[in-house]
Design an enzyme around this catalytic site. Structure first.
Site: not given
Length: 706
Positions: A194, A307, A359, A387, A436, A465-466, A551
């Site tokens: 990438r 799934s 997407s 999306h 998005k 997590t913060t 992807t």
């Protein structure tokens, strides 16, 4: 180096191969040597053979020499340009990876070094800067590799070292750096590495950005800020006010100091958007999907996930982390889904996980039909609207809302569920488009009160997590409120999407067919997709990122174009012209050529005629949206702005405008009302009156700087 399938014919002549189990040989041939990462464990053993050892070293030297014997400089440059690679005057090791010849030569050189080191039972010395003979040979003929190799031959002045620092490294220690390099080499070899471009979107010039040079501006045609809400004036205004009052950070996790009124207000807003009891905000949608699916699947006894094969990586990871059993059904294939559901008793806990808008291909999931199957077989439904929220439905709640447009339009801003509507039948909705279509950052999940409370109480991804900063949360809520009360942005986006798709089709440029706003331009080759992206950026000032494996499937590589309501007619002209030119220059297959090959990704097949999910009547609830032209200013809905400001008065106070600002805004509002009235359809006998409390069809707007 060796192929396992070719070893069987040598078993009769090689004592080692003949006396070793097939399963052992298979394991050795597929396992990387811990000391020499460019070769397998079987090859490492082979170098000690009196017959194979010299043969392997000789063959690796021949391979290196083959790369070194490439033709002249002009031919090398031609190879680079055909792959979309344009060497500059400064060459680094990273640049070498961009060149298919140089990276292959480097791989051969590494293998030669490893074979030589393995034959003497010594690990390669990694701290020496002098290149081996194999590396010198590989540098020949390639400007990338030659420049890097020459630079490495320059003497390097080392700082004085203490006695402790000069202690030699243990020779049998694992070589981590070589492992990293070998893993990266795999990515370069299969062209899945990438590349990240330096793109800096400009708030006052959307959709324009500057590159690494602030003076070099390009058009952005692939961002997920679908509506330009990242620079909407009331969103920025709200964030500035929240920043001034509450500071930069959240101060900790939600359990410690990060559970503010801003967070709670946003969660109420999102629950109302989807007409659900509760919602929970996460730092991103990836975290929301991973945390929710992993927690739910691990807690439900004997849970089985169903799934969709095209689900996002975050959903795949969440299901994997849950430890629950999973069944993967073919993309949008109801028959395959039902066949898999039938395998389990009705009292087995089941969750069907799928998306509304996919997407990368632009397809839309059969939400209503999946709900029917879920009811029939006793399953929960988990819908990812990442999306879709902000882009579909009269209030922007997503495709589930869009499918019952009239009912939701009549219900207005009520938080009460609409019984038996598609959105009401969905058990869990996640959406990451706080980052998005809503233009900020964050993810969330919405559902029943007990479900949300369970995830809040058990999900590590939420607990440890913060939390998001108050200013960010305020901006996200402002964006959601604005889009709840203004349909114009998403309607104009659909107009522009239709225009781009139609014009691509007229030029035989292949777009993967789909009913959504996604415009995936099929290229069908990883190298060509990267080359096309580079040419568009460097020669036309148009930024569209290439999408490659993993992807999308190998052979279905594409350029994913995203069209916004802020792209002008002239910018659209430029995109179409540039894409046509690049397709011609790189000889990329067009629709007619894919048809001759039998089609690819539904391009060049009978499946190309797909009706958009937005109807003309739905688009015209915003009047008659008109594509902007260069020099035009974007329109902002005054009513929606006022609702946003009023929604924050309890925390941030009223927005105080000067007398001059009030007069200017009043004048702009008057002109905007006239503008909207003039944009209404001319063919109808009379403008339709609003039939819902949202009041979108005649909402006044003001012009602001784009």
């Amino acid at each position: 180096m060796e192929k396992f399938s070719s070893l069987a014919r040598f078993k009769s002549s090689c004592p080692f191969l003949g006396g070793t189990k097939t399963s052992t040989l298979r394991a050795l041939s597929s396992a990387i040597s811990p000391r020499f990462p460019s070769i397998s464990q079987l090859t490492e053993r082979a170098v000690n053979c009196p017959i194979m050892g010299p043969a392997l070293v000789m063959r690796s030297t021949q391979m290196v020499a083959g790369y070194a014997s490439i033709a002249g400089q002009a031919d090398v440059q031609k190879i680079h340009h055909s792959k979309g690679i344009f060497p500059g005057t400064s060459v680094s090791d990273a640049d070498i990876s961009k060149c298919p010849h140089a990276s292959a030569a480097r791989a051969a050189a590494r293998m030669a070094d490893d074979l030589a080191a393995a034959s003497t039972a010594k690990a390669p010395e990694t701290k020496k800067e002098v290149p081996s003979m194999a590396q010198k040979a590989a540098a020949a003929g390639c400007p990338f590799y030659k420049a890097a190799a020459a630079a490495k031959e320059q003497p390097v002045k080392l700082p004085a070292m203490t006695e402790a620092q000069t202690t030699p490294a243990i020779s049998d220690a694992y070589n981590y750096d070589k492992f990293y390099a070998a893993e990266l080499e795999k990515k370069h070899k299969d062209q899945s590495y990438r590349y990240f471009n330096n793109i800096n979107r400009l708030a006052t010039k959307f959709p324009i950005a500057h590159t690494a040079s602030v003076k070099e501006e390009v058009q952005v045609w692939c961002a997920n800020d679908y509506l330009g809400m990242g620079n909407n004036p009331v969103v920025l205004e709200t964030m500035h006010r929240a920043l001034d009052k509450y500071g930069a950070g959240a101060g900790g996790t939600r359990n410690i100091a990060g559970n503010s009124a801003m967070h709670l207000s946003l969660e109420r807003e999102l629950a109302t958007l989807h007409r659900k009891e509760s919602a929970l905000v996460f730092s991103s949608c990836y975290v929301a999907n991973d945390a929710t699916l992993s927690t739910l699947g691990s807690k439900l006894p004997g849970c089985v996930y169903f799934s969709d094969a095209s689900n996002h990586a975050s959903m795949i990871q969440g299901i994997r982390h849950s430890g629950a059993k999973k069944e993967i059904f073919k993309h949008n294939d109801l028959n395959d889904l039902e066949a898999k559901l039938q395998k389990y008793p009705k009292d087995t806990p089941k969750i069907i996980a799928f998306e509304s808008v996919y997407s990368m291909c632009g397809s839309i999931g059969p939400i209503k039909e999946i709900c029917d199957l879920a009811k029939k077989y006793g399953a929960l439904t988990f819908l990812d609207e990442v999306h879709a929220v902000g882009l579909y439905g009269p209030r922007g709640a997503g495709v589930a809302e869009h499918l019952d447009w009239e009912s939701h339009q009549m219900a207005g801003q009520s938080s009460e569920p609409i019984k038996d509507s598609v959105m009401d039948r969905i058990d869990m909705i996640t959406a990451g488009t706080l980052g998005k279509a809503y233009g900020t950052v964050g993810g969330y999940v919405a559902g029943s009160g007990d479900f949300i409370d369970m995830i809040r109480s058990y999900a590590p991804g939420f607990i440890f997590t913060t939390s998001l900063p108050p200013a960010t949360v305020a901006g996200a809520r402002a964006s959601v409120i604005y889009q709840k009360h203004h349909v114009g942005d998403r309607a104009l986006k659909q107009v522009n999407v239709r225009t781009v798709k139609e014009r691509f089709s007229a030029l035989d440029i292949p777009v993967v067919p789909g009913p959504s706003h996604i415009v995936p331009v099929l290229v069908g080759d990883a190298g060509l997709a990267k080359a096309a992206s580079d040419k568009l950026l460097h020669e036309h000032g148009i930024y569209v990122q290439a999408i490659n494996f993993p992807t999308v499937a190998v052979g279905e590589e594409r350029l994913r174009v995203t069209v916004t309501p802020r792209h002008t007619a002239e910018q659209i002209d430029g995109l179409i012209s540039a894409m046509d030119s690049v397709f011609t220059e790189l000889n990329i297959n067009r629709i007619s050529e894919w048809a001759k090959l039998g089609g690819r990704a539904n391009v060049g097949t009978s499946k190309e005629n797909v009706e958009p999910i937005w109807s003309n009547a739905q688009i015209n609830t915003a009047g008659q949206p008109q594509t902007l032209h260069d020099g035009d200013t974007a329109l902002v809905n005054v009513n929606a702005v006022q609702v946003v400001r009023e929604s924050f008065e309890d925390l941030l106070g009223a927005v105080e405008l000067s007398e001059t600002e009030l007069k200017v805004e009043a004048a702009l509002m008057t002109g905007a009302v006239e503008h909207i009235a003039g944009a209404l359809p001319k063919k109808v006998k009379a403008p339709r009156a609003p039939v819902n409390p949202i009041g979108m069809s005649v909402a006044p707007t003001i012009a602001v700087s784009a």
